[in-house]
Design an enzyme around this catalytic site. Structure first.
Site, mmCIF file in Angstrom:
data_model
loop_
_atom_site.group_PDB
_atom_site.id
_atom_site.type_symbol
_atom_site.label_atom_id
_atom_site.label_comp_id
_atom_site.label_asym_id
_atom_site.label_seq_id
_atom_site.Cartn_x
_atom_site.Cartn_y
_atom_site.Cartn_z
ATOM 1 N N ALA A 92 0.793 -1.234 0.000
ATOM 2 C CA ALA A 92 0.000 0.000 0.000
ATOM 3 C C ALA A 92 0.821 1.277 0.000
ATOM 4 C CB ALA A 92 -0.925 -0.002 1.225
ATOM 5 N N ARG A 94 2.407 2.698 -2.558
ATOM 6 C CA ARG A 94 2.306 3.486 -3.780
ATOM 7 C C ARG A 94 1.381 2.808 -4.792
ATOM 8 N NH1 ARG A 94 8.287 2.740 -6.590
ATOM 9 N NH2 ARG A 94 8.267 0.463 -6.751
ATOM 10 N N ASN A 169 -3.066 -6.820 -2.493
ATOM 11 C CA ASN A 169 -2.614 -6.010 -3.624
ATOM 12 C C ASN A 169 -1.134 -6.186 -3.949
ATOM 13 O OD1 ASN A 169 -2.751 -3.484 -5.476
ATOM 14 N ND2 ASN A 169 -1.168 -2.963 -3.966
ATOM 15 N N TYR A 234 4.018 -13.893 -14.346
ATOM 16 C CA TYR A 234 2.998 -12.960 -13.856
ATOM 17 C C TYR A 234 1.594 -13.413 -14.259
ATOM 18 C CZ TYR A 234 0.910 -8.407 -12.743
ATOM 19 O OH TYR A 234 0.146 -7.388 -12.212
ATOM 20 N N ALA A 237 0.581 -16.410 -12.181
ATOM 21 C CA ALA A 237 0.243 -16.021 -10.808
ATOM 22 C C ALA A 237 -1.130 -15.355 -10.743
ATOM 23 C CB ALA A 237 1.314 -15.079 -10.257
ATOM 24 N N LYS A 238 -1.399 -14.438 -11.665
ATOM 25 C CA LYS A 238 -2.680 -13.729 -11.631
ATOM 26 C C LYS A 238 -3.845 -14.636 -12.035
ATOM 27 C CE LYS A 238 -1.144 -9.821 -10.157
ATOM 28 N NZ LYS A 238 -1.494 -9.342 -8.791
#
Length: 346
Positions: A92, A94, A169, A234, A237-238
């Site tokens: 969190a 940025r 996030n 990536y 993973a997502k």
């Protein structure tokens, strides 16, 4: 006085009618009006007493109402302090994570701002939340490590008493074509972007289950839906986060815990700022609105899923922010930029 005069008139008329004013011989006698003065006087005194009682009762009633209103206000304020949702936002300091933390902080949540290395930026986020009248604490930790996740949950409980909402996030990228990808590049992304979501969700759900309520929002990506050259790690993973979201939503639905994912497209960030003009032009041509999404716009959707009562029936869903004509340009752009230095999103 108008009320008293009116009462006397009514008493006079009523007394005259009921008495009949007749003598034993049946004739009318003026002398028989004399007892009426006592009736009028009696009624005047009664009226005055009634007015005094009403006045006293009105004052007392107003006082009680004022006390009740004060008590209700104090009770409401106390309830708001107790019931302010407690939120953990990972990554969190940025970007999207920062916008989410600020949005929820402004909405009245108590926020734990997680970061890995950007302590200064995280402190600034925390101070900004407090400037809006909210409450926030920072926690430095790697969410891919179980001990750090446990310590983070303990920090939230020690500071705020519970955990109501979890925003997963935190994430990194290690972009390169599969033929060049090292195992460490694969593992780093899987560990943080997928295993980190698993660890945080498992730990937070234990707390939420005891209360039989909670909301979990996972930040996925459109590449988890459509894939992308140069991002095998990536994308995997997502995609895993999306499948994980749907499964966990089914497992925890009976405990009143909602689990959803948001899959942003191209959001304005440090990465988009470094793209060349030609590449950026191609990207924007493929987006009907002709611009990048903003972190605050993602945060708005997350806030809705996290706090709005209208989202209480939404679970196991993926909010896809990908625009139909945009995916083709996404593939082209990331192929051209896959040899850039590793980029971190927190």
């Amino acid at each position: 006085m108008a009320a008293v005069a009116g009462s006397s008139a009514v008493a006079f008329k009523s007394a005259g009618t009921s008495a009949g004013f007749r003598s034993s011989s049946g004739d009318r006698s003026i002398g028989q009006f004399r007892p009426l003065s006592g009736v009028v006087s009696s009624n005047l005194n009664a009226a005055r007493a009634s007015l005094r009682c009403r006045s006293t009762s009105s004052v007392a009633s107003s006082g009680v109402r004022a006390q009740v209103a004060t008590a209700e206000q104090a009770s409401t304020e106390a309830a708001q302090k107790v019931e302010s949702p407690v939120v953990i936002v990972t990554g969190a300091s940025r970007g999207i994570g920062k916008s989410i933390a600020l949005s929820l902080g402004k909405a009245g949540c108590k926020v734990l701002v997680n970061y890995a290395r950007s302590s200064k930026e995280a402190e600034e986020v925390s101070k900004e939340i407090e400037a809006y009248g909210g409450q926030a604490v920072t926690f430095g930790g790697d969410v891919s490590k179980e001990e750090d996740v446990e310590a983070m949950m303990k920090t939230a409980i020690d500071a705020f008493g519970t955990v109501d909402i979890l925003i997963n996030n935190a994430g990194i990228t290690r972009d390169t074509l599969l033929m060049r990808m090292k195992k460490s590049q694969w593992q780093d992304v899987i560990d943080l972007n997928l295993t980190g979501v698993f660890l945080c969700t498992q730990a937070a759900a234990k707390i939420m289950m005891k209360k039989r309520k909670g909301r979990i929002i996972n930040i996925a990506s459109v590449v988890g839906l459509v894939g992308n050259a140069g991002q095998a790690n990536y994308s995997a993973a997502k995609a895993g986060v999306i499948g994980f979201t749907k499964t966990v939503a089914k497992e925890y639905a009976s405990r009143n815990i909602n689990v959803n994912a948001v899959a942003p497209g191209f959001i304005a960030s440090d990465m988009t700022a470094n793209l060349g003009d030609d590449i950026e032009k191609k990207i924007l041509e493929g987006i009907p609105l002709g611009r990048y999404g903003q972190p605050e716009e993602v945060a708005g959707l997350v806030e809705f899923l996290a706090l709005n009562p209208a989202a209480s029936y939404i679970t196991g869903q993926v909010a896809d922010l990908l625009l139909p004509s945009y995916s083709l340009f996404l593939l082209v752009v990331l192929v051209l930029t896959c040899d850039l230095a590793a980029r971190e999103q927190f």
